[in-house]
Design an enzyme around this catalytic site. Structure first.
Site, PDB file in Angstrom:
ATOM      1  N   SER A  73       0.977  -0.929   0.008  1.00  0.00           N
ATOM      2  CA  SER A  73       0.508  -0.105  -0.019  1.00  0.00           C
ATOM      3  C   SER A  73       1.239   1.373   0.083  1.00  0.00           C
ATOM      4  O   SER A  73       1.617   1.134   0.990  1.00  0.00           O
ATOM      5  CB  SER A  73      -1.056   0.373   1.170  1.00  0.00           C
ATOM      6  OG  SER A  73      -2.131  -1.485   1.151  1.00  0.00           O
ATOM      7  N   CYS A 249      -7.336  -2.713   7.200  1.00  0.00           N
ATOM      8  CA  CYS A 249      -6.224  -3.274   6.251  1.00  0.00           C
ATOM      9  C   CYS A 249      -5.682  -4.371   7.424  1.00  0.00           C
ATOM     10  O   CYS A 249      -5.274  -3.936   8.068  1.00  0.00           O
ATOM     11  CB  CYS A 249      -5.335  -2.187   5.807  1.00  0.00           C
ATOM     12  SG  CYS A 249      -4.055  -2.541   4.787  1.00  0.00           S
ATOM     13  N   ASP A 295      -9.089  -4.513   2.804  1.00  0.00           N
ATOM     14  CA  ASP A 295      -7.176  -4.947   2.068  1.00  0.00           C
ATOM     15  C   ASP A 295      -6.600  -5.251   3.094  1.00  0.00           C
ATOM     16  O   ASP A 295      -6.314  -5.704   3.594  1.00  0.00           O
ATOM     17  CB  ASP A 295      -7.099  -3.328   1.622  1.00  0.00           C
ATOM     18  CG  ASP A 295      -6.112  -3.750   1.074  1.00  0.00           C
ATOM     19  OD1 ASP A 295      -5.076  -4.439   0.539  1.00  0.00           O
ATOM     20  OD2 ASP A 295      -4.742  -3.014   0.699  1.00  0.00           O
ATOM     21  N   TRP A 297      -4.912 -10.034   3.944  1.00  0.00           N
ATOM     22  CA  TRP A 297      -4.106 -10.649   3.344  1.00  0.00           C
ATOM     23  C   TRP A 297      -3.046 -11.963   3.938  1.00  0.00           C
ATOM     24  O   TRP A 297      -3.559 -11.812   5.146  1.00  0.00           O
ATOM     25  CB  TRP A 297      -2.616  -9.708   1.968  1.00  0.00           C
ATOM     26  CG  TRP A 297      -1.729  -8.995   3.697  1.00  0.00           C
ATOM     27  CD1 TRP A 297      -0.837 -10.328   4.917  1.00  0.00           C
ATOM     28  CD2 TRP A 297      -1.667  -8.092   4.022  1.00  0.00           C
ATOM     29  NE1 TRP A 297      -0.016  -8.856   5.575  1.00  0.00           N
ATOM     30  CE2 TRP A 297      -1.093  -7.820   5.164  1.00  0.00           C
ATOM     31  CE3 TRP A 297      -2.498  -6.807   3.489  1.00  0.00           C
ATOM     32  CZ2 TRP A 297      -0.367  -6.691   5.417  1.00  0.00           C
ATOM     33  CZ3 TRP A 297      -2.257  -6.036   3.725  1.00  0.00           C
ATOM     34  CH2 TRP A 297      -1.636  -5.568   5.080  1.00  0.00           C
TER      35      TRP A 297
END
Length: 298
Positions: A73, A249, A295, A297
């Protein structure tokens, strides 16, 4: 596992060939997890542990997967840095269960390169459809980003500060709405990313609430989801307000699920007429509208 099969075919020793084929088989699933999934051996490790393995260059190159791109990001807003982008990443280093030391490929390469003169990094920009700063500072916003998950929110807040400054005298239409940030890390004196920036945003009112969770500073581990639960009534009021945005995030394996559950509980317990199912439906609707954006992961 296709690489292991290629290596197995290149072994002249029957026992080494059988060992590699076992790792590829259904019956060897647990052994594969322990020896490959947990230990993360490199190609060199495999060749050293199977010395009779002599693959040809063509077969080896055909079997090797290309490195996947790493998505980082952007942590800066052009209004604050003249268009110069910045990123944040954790340099990955860890020990396997057997004690072997491993390093992340991309982050260690970047870490070594930053001290090198004329270091160049190939990159491209992937535009985000919904994960971007609100265009109207009057819209309520909650940002949840522990660890390096805080990275994009520094840029969000830099833009918000610039937009508030450009608006000048507040009017009912331009008056900034509430802006919350939940940040977490191990210790405040160890890995509090962008500490001065975040405290500055809070001090000048760009950020209404800065809520921190330091998981190793007490006997009981405290994470951002626990802080959301502590401020549940206020969080529910902001999240359910008209035009509210919620951004998450960071880690998708655990944090994002726990944060979602904490948001559902907050809304179900503090918004009139809501139960857990309705709270979850509300967040689902916000996702479709681009107002609850993650966002994450693994």
């Amino acid at each position: 596992k296709s690489l292991l099969r290629v290596l197995a075919e290149a072994c002249t020793d029957a026992g080494e060939r059988r060992d590699l084929l076992t790792l590829c088989s259904k019956g060897g699933r647990d052994e594969y997890k322990a020896r490959c999934g947990d230990e993360c051996p490199s190609l060199l490790d495999l060749l050293r542990s199977h010395p009779s393995c002599k693959p040809g260059w063509a077969e080896l190159l055909d079997a090797l997967q290309p490195l996947q791109p790493r998505m980082y990001s952007i942590t800066s807003a052009p209004e604050a840095h003249g268009g110069v982008p910045a990123v944040a990443f954790s340099v990955v280093k860890f020990a396997t269960p057997s004690g072997a030391q491993r390093e992340g490929v991309a982050t260690n390469w970047l870490d070594r390169g930053v001290s090198t003169e004329n270091f160049r990094v190939p990159l491209y920009v992937k535009k985000s459809t919904h994960f971007k700063p609100p265009t109207d500072v009057s819209h309520p916003v909650i940002m949840i980003g522990p660890g390096t998950g805080v990275a994009p929110f520094r840029g969000f807040l830099e833009r918000r500060r610039a937009m508030i400054k450009a608006a000048g005298v507040n009017t009912p239409e331009s008056k900034p709405g509430p802006a919350w940030l939940f940040f977490g890390c191990r210790r405040a004196d160890e890995d509090y990313l962008y500490r001065e920036d975040l405290q500055s945003f809070h001090a000048d009112g760009t950020l209404t609430e800065l809520v921190t969770a330091f998981s190793r500073e007490s006997h009981q581990k405290v994470y951002v989801q626990h802080k959301i639960a502590e401020r549940a009534a206020e969080v529910a009021a902001v999240a359910s307000a008209k035009d509210a945005r919620v951004f998450v995030c960071g880690d998708g394996a655990h944090m994002a699920k726990d944060v979602h559950a904490a948001l559902v509980d907050a809304i179900a317990n503090h918004v009139d007429g809501m139960d857990a199912k309705q709270a979850n439906d509300m967040l689902t609707a916000m996702t479709k509208e681009g107002r609850y954006v993650r966002d994450i992961w693994s």
